[in-house]
Design an enzyme around this catalytic site. Structure first.
Site, PDB file in Angstrom:
ATOM      1  N   CYS A   1      37.446  42.955  43.600  1.00  0.00           N
ATOM      2  CA  CYS A   1      36.591  43.207  42.434  1.00  0.00           C
ATOM      3  C   CYS A   1      35.127  43.488  42.778  1.00  0.00           C
ATOM      4  CB  CYS A   1      36.666  42.025  41.469  1.00  0.00           C
ATOM      5  SG  CYS A   1      38.272  41.855  40.669  1.00  0.00           S
ATOM      6  N   ILE A   2      34.464  42.533  43.404  1.00  0.00           N
ATOM      7  CA  ILE A   2      33.004  42.614  43.515  1.00  0.00           C
ATOM      8  C   ILE A   2      32.536  43.815  44.346  1.00  0.00           C
ATOM      9  CG2 ILE A   2      30.916  41.378  44.207  1.00  0.00           C
ATOM     10  CD1 ILE A   2      32.348  38.793  43.517  1.00  0.00           C
TER      11      ILE A   2
END
Length: 438
Positions: A270-271
């Site tokens: 995600c990040i």
């Protein structure tokens, strides 16, 4: 029976497409909640493991899978024709970036095209894959309409971003508040019924676009703040200031400050990825998200910074990187899990290899490097056994991830040089000059 009522009475059948770090906890959550739950994946080994009552994700114990299978509620398959058996389908497939840092929706599109021939009126289709605002309407709804299905009438389409945190014992899938947005009010009603049947708290929002951007905001917030502290780390190093001590001191302020910590780069699905989904979509509207892109640039540059610091440390000992034996500790992107997705350790390994170093790694959670989309060259490499002999022959050990399983006292006793990117050695007694922070 109305679709929403099937989930209130636990008569609905839930299909989860994509049985990775998001999909497996989700299909187990519905099975544990008393629903018949069918997991779909193109990888036959995953379906075979679940049918045998085995987990293939380390932080999910075999006992959880075995119990769900024994209850008769859990099933798994590679046959997408069985989509027709489901009252709801939840799509949890990867959304990576391509080589140009642009969204790659091929997994989402391929999945939609695989399920569309088997859909029927009355089903709920929920997308959970992280993506840019508008994806549900532009990619999912348009294909459903082309197949003669109408969102809000014949089928119910929602977007509900995944919020998994692998390895976090405090938060499991079902006790993390679940954001849900629908294409129409009828879609939202059906989506809320689907998720409140298994989740403790539902957070309805006005549209799929709001839900899509909510997920991006959550991870952009982290990416930007990690970028900030990574940039401060570089500046603090130049000033001979310990950034970790600074963060500890700042954390004593009871308001207006949240601690973020530097590292060798960003990892996880995600990040490192989500900010670029927004920057790409924003350009369509003539918006240049400079702040977000700058944070991404800083974070992507951290592996090079660690490599540079390692080169400096080796040079001080009269050694060059070329020909040096370098051990990377921690292949997983975060502590105490086996999740290698987007791990910055791969960037470190690639960088040191280009400079001619002899690379090994040690990670008790990742005994063998599995196949990855971006780092196939490392597939099949085995974790170096933890022995005094293996440690003493290393010219440098780089701590990339701080696993609880690491024996830091032995590391300190057996190593000649430790480059610490996680402040892992802070509480361990070491001789002067052994540890270099990076």
């Amino acid at each position: 029976m109305k679709t929403a009522d099937k989930f209130k009475s636990k008569e609905g059948v839930v299909g989860v497409v994509g049985l990775g770090y998001v999909g497996l906890p989700l299909v187990l959550a519905y099975a544990n909640a008393g629903f018949r739950a069918i997991g779909f994946d193109i990888d036959p080994s995953k379906a075979e493991a679940l049918l045998a009552g085995r987990s293939y994700i380390k932080h999910i114990p075999n006992e959880q899978v075995a119990a769900a299978k024994a209850s008769g509620k859990l099933d798994a398959t590679t046959d997408f024709a069985r989509v027709a058996e489901c009252d709801a389908l939840i799509l949890c497939v990867p959304t990576p970036l391509d080589a140009h840092f642009e969204p790659d929706l091929s997994y989402v599109v391929g999945t939609i095209e695989s399920i569309v021939p088997h859909l029927h009126p009355g089903q709920i289709i929920s997308l959970e894959s992280t993506t840019y605002p508008g994806t549900t309407d532009e990619e999912l709804v348009t294909r459903l309409e082309a197949a003669g299905l109408t969102a809000g009438e014949s089928v119910f389409v929602v977007y509900s971003p995944e919020r998994e945190d692998p390895g976090n014992a405090q938060f499991a899938a079902t006790n993390i508040p679940k954001v849900v947005g629908g294409v129409t009010p009828a879609c939202l009603e059906a989506g809320v019924a689907l998720y409140e049947a298994a989740f403790d708290k539902i957070v309805p929002v006005s549209s799929c676009k709001v839900a899509e951007l909510t997920k991006l905001l959550e991870n952009i917030y982290r990416a930007v703040n990690i970028g900030l502290v990574n940039e401060l780390k570089v500046a603090a190093d130049r000033m001979d200031i310990d950034i970790w001590e600074v963060i500890r001191a700042a954390s004593t302020k009871p308001f207006g400050f949240n601690a973020f910590y530097p590292g060798p780069g960003l990892g996880g699905h995600c990040i490192p990825i989500d900010p670029f989904y927004l920057t790409w979509k924003a350009r369509e509207y003539g918006v240049h998200t400079r702040f977000i892109e700058l944070a991404g640039e800083v974070n992507r540059g951290m592996p090079d910074y660690v490599i540079h610091r390692t080169m400096e440390a080796l040079n001080e000992r009269g050694k060059s990187v070329k020909g040096s034996r370098i051990l990377l500790m921690g292949l997983a992107y975060k502590p105490n899990v086996d999740d290698m997705r987007e791990s910055p350790t791969f960037a470190l390994m690639d960088g040191f290899k280009r400079l001619g170093a002899e690379i090994t790694y040690h990670d008790p959670h990742v005994p063998v490097v599995g196949p990855t989309r971006e780092h196939m060259d490392w597939a099949g490499m085995e974790s170096l056994p933890w022995t005094e002999e293996n440690l003493r022959v290393q010219d440098c050990v780089v701590i990339a991830t701080k696993h609880d399983a690491f024996n830091l006292e032995e590391l300190a006793a057996w190593s000649d040089l430790i480059v610490d990117t996680r402040n892992a050695m802070a509480e361990t007694q070491t001789r002067e000059g052994l540890v270099v922070k990076a």
